[in-house]
Design a protein around this motif. Sequence first.
Motif, short mmCIF file in Angstrom:
data_model
loop_
_atom_site.label_atom_id
_atom_site.label_comp_id
_atom_site.label_asym_id
_atom_site.label_seq_id
_atom_site.Cartn_x
_atom_site.Cartn_y
_atom_site.Cartn_z
N GLU A 133 -10.58 14.47 -4.45
CA GLU A 133 -10.34 15.55 -5.41
C GLU A 133 -9.51 15.10 -6.61
OE1 GLU A 133 -7.94 19.71 -5.34
OE2 GLU A 133 -9.21 19.28 -3.61
N GLN A 134 -8.58 14.19 -6.40
CA GLN A 134 -7.71 13.73 -7.48
C GLN A 134 -8.25 12.48 -8.18
OE1 GLN A 134 -5.09 15.50 -8.60
NE2 GLN A 134 -5.73 17.00 -7.07
N GLY A 135 -9.48 12.06 -7.83
CA GLY A 135 -10.07 10.90 -8.48
C GLY A 135 -9.78 9.59 -7.78
N GLU A 136 -9.33 9.66 -6.55
CA GLU A 136 -9.07 8.45 -5.78
C GLU A 136 -10.30 8.10 -4.96
OE1 GLU A 136 -8.22 11.74 -2.89
OE2 GLU A 136 -8.00 11.44 -5.03
N ILE A 137 -10.36 6.87 -4.49
CA ILE A 137 -11.45 6.43 -3.62
C ILE A 137 -10.94 6.50 -2.19
CG2 ILE A 137 -12.97 4.50 -2.99
CD1 ILE A 137 -13.61 5.58 -5.76
N ASP A 138 -11.67 7.21 -1.34
CA ASP A 138 -11.33 7.33 0.07
C ASP A 138 -12.39 6.65 0.90
OD1 ASP A 138 -9.15 8.91 -0.64
OD2 ASP A 138 -10.19 10.80 -0.24
N VAL A 139 -11.96 5.90 1.90
CA VAL A 139 -12.87 5.21 2.82
C VAL A 139 -12.58 5.70 4.23
CG1 VAL A 139 -13.61 2.98 3.73
CG2 VAL A 139 -12.94 3.18 1.34
N SER A 140 -13.54 6.39 4.80
CA SER A 140 -13.42 6.93 6.16
C SER A 140 -12.09 7.64 6.37
CB SER A 140 -13.62 5.81 7.18
OG SER A 140 -14.91 5.29 7.07
N GLY A 141 -11.70 8.47 5.41
CA GLY A 141 -10.50 9.28 5.53
C GLY A 141 -9.21 8.63 5.07
N ARG A 142 -9.27 7.39 4.62
CA ARG A 142 -8.07 6.67 4.16
C ARG A 142 -8.19 6.42 2.66
NH1 ARG A 142 -6.44 1.48 3.48
NH2 ARG A 142 -8.42 0.60 4.15
N SER A 143 -7.16 6.76 1.91
CA SER A 143 -7.19 6.62 0.46
C SER A 143 -6.88 5.19 0.02
CB SER A 143 -6.18 7.56 -0.18
OG SER A 143 -6.18 7.39 -1.58
N LEU A 144 -7.72 4.69 -0.90
CA LEU A 144 -7.45 3.40 -1.52
C LEU A 144 -6.81 3.59 -2.89
CD1 LEU A 144 -10.71 1.39 -0.72
CD2 LEU A 144 -8.58 1.46 0.56
N GLY A 145 -6.59 4.83 -3.28
CA GLY A 145 -5.95 5.14 -4.56
C GLY A 145 -6.96 5.28 -5.69
N PRO A 146 -6.45 5.61 -6.87
CA PRO A 146 -7.32 5.81 -8.03
C PRO A 146 -7.87 4.49 -8.56
CG PRO A 146 -5.03 6.05 -8.67
CD PRO A 146 -5.05 5.87 -7.19
N VAL A 147 -8.93 4.59 -9.33
CA VAL A 147 -9.54 3.42 -9.95
C VAL A 147 -8.98 3.30 -11.36
CG1 VAL A 147 -11.69 2.37 -10.73
CG2 VAL A 147 -11.66 3.74 -8.65
N ALA A 148 -8.31 2.20 -11.64
CA ALA A 148 -7.77 1.95 -12.97
C ALA A 148 -8.51 0.77 -13.58
CB ALA A 148 -6.27 1.66 -12.89
N GLY A 149 -8.51 0.66 -14.90
CA GLY A 149 -9.24 -0.37 -15.62
C GLY A 149 -9.15 -1.77 -15.04
N PRO A 150 -7.98 -2.40 -15.06
CA PRO A 150 -7.88 -3.77 -14.55
C PRO A 150 -7.93 -3.86 -13.03
CG PRO A 150 -5.73 -3.00 -15.27
CD PRO A 150 -6.73 -1.93 -15.64
N ASP A 151 -7.85 -2.72 -12.37
CA ASP A 151 -7.79 -2.65 -10.92
C ASP A 151 -9.18 -2.62 -10.27
OD1 ASP A 151 -6.21 -2.47 -8.61
OD2 ASP A 151 -6.47 -0.29 -8.54
N LYS A 152 -10.24 -2.55 -11.06
CA LYS A 152 -11.58 -2.36 -10.53
C LYS A 152 -12.02 -3.50 -9.60
CE LYS A 152 -13.59 0.68 -13.93
NZ LYS A 152 -14.66 0.88 -14.90
N ASP A 153 -11.77 -4.73 -9.98
CA ASP A 153 -12.18 -5.85 -9.13
C ASP A 153 -11.44 -5.85 -7.80
OD1 ASP A 153 -14.09 -6.83 -10.88
OD2 ASP A 153 -12.68 -8.17 -11.89
N ALA A 154 -10.16 -5.53 -7.83
CA ALA A 154 -9.39 -5.46 -6.59
C ALA A 154 -9.90 -4.33 -5.71
CB ALA A 154 -7.91 -5.26 -6.91
N LYS A 155 -10.22 -3.20 -6.32
CA LYS A 155 -10.75 -2.06 -5.57
C LYS A 155 -12.09 -2.41 -4.94
CE LYS A 155 -8.73 1.18 -6.11
NZ LYS A 155 -7.45 1.39 -5.52
N LYS A 156 -12.93 -3.12 -5.69
CA LYS A 156 -14.24 -3.54 -5.18
C LYS A 156 -14.05 -4.47 -3.98
CE LYS A 156 -17.71 -4.64 -7.95
NZ LYS A 156 -18.67 -5.39 -8.79
N LYS A 157 -13.11 -5.40 -4.07
CA LYS A 157 -12.85 -6.32 -2.95
C LYS A 157 -12.34 -5.57 -1.72
CE LYS A 157 -12.10 -10.39 -5.76
NZ LYS A 157 -11.17 -11.37 -6.28
N GLU A 158 -11.50 -4.55 -1.94
CA GLU A 158 -11.03 -3.73 -0.82
C GLU A 158 -12.20 -3.02 -0.14
OE1 GLU A 158 -7.23 -1.32 -1.01
OE2 GLU A 158 -7.52 -1.81 -3.13
N LEU A 159 -13.10 -2.47 -0.94
CA LEU A 159 -14.26 -1.77 -0.37
C LEU A 159 -15.15 -2.73 0.41
CD1 LEU A 159 -15.24 0.59 -3.31
CD2 LEU A 159 -14.31 1.25 -1.10
#
Length: 117
Positions: free
Chosen positions: A81-107
């Motif tokens: 709801e707040q624009g964060e990425i959630d994986v199976s009920g656990r939040s990985l936090g919002p997606v920020a510009g320079p943070d996209k590659d790190a978020k992709k690696k976490e996923l």
Amino acid sequence: MSALDHAVTELEAKRGKEENERLTRHRAASVFLKEFFDADIATSKKLRDSGVQASFDGLRIVLRKPEEGVYAEAMLIVVGEQGEIDVSGRSLGPVAGPDKDAKKKELIAEIISHFSL
């Protein structure tokens, strides 16, 4: 203008600004999830070879292995709801510009772990 009217006007402006910021984060996360699905999930030979089926409806990616039966746990990657990425009920936090590659690696790490790839 009374002090009450002034305070309510300020509060409405603050709420409007916060809602616009939330919608901006939500849209950015939705775009990120679509790009991730198109580039990394839909094209993955490893997922296909492992029998993992994937679908995307604009706000969530559903990954599942049908051969494991109806009781197997599917993996959900959703835009919260707040624009964060959630994986199976656990939040990985919002997606920020320079943070996209790190978020992709976490996923990717979450998918590898969930399906034991």
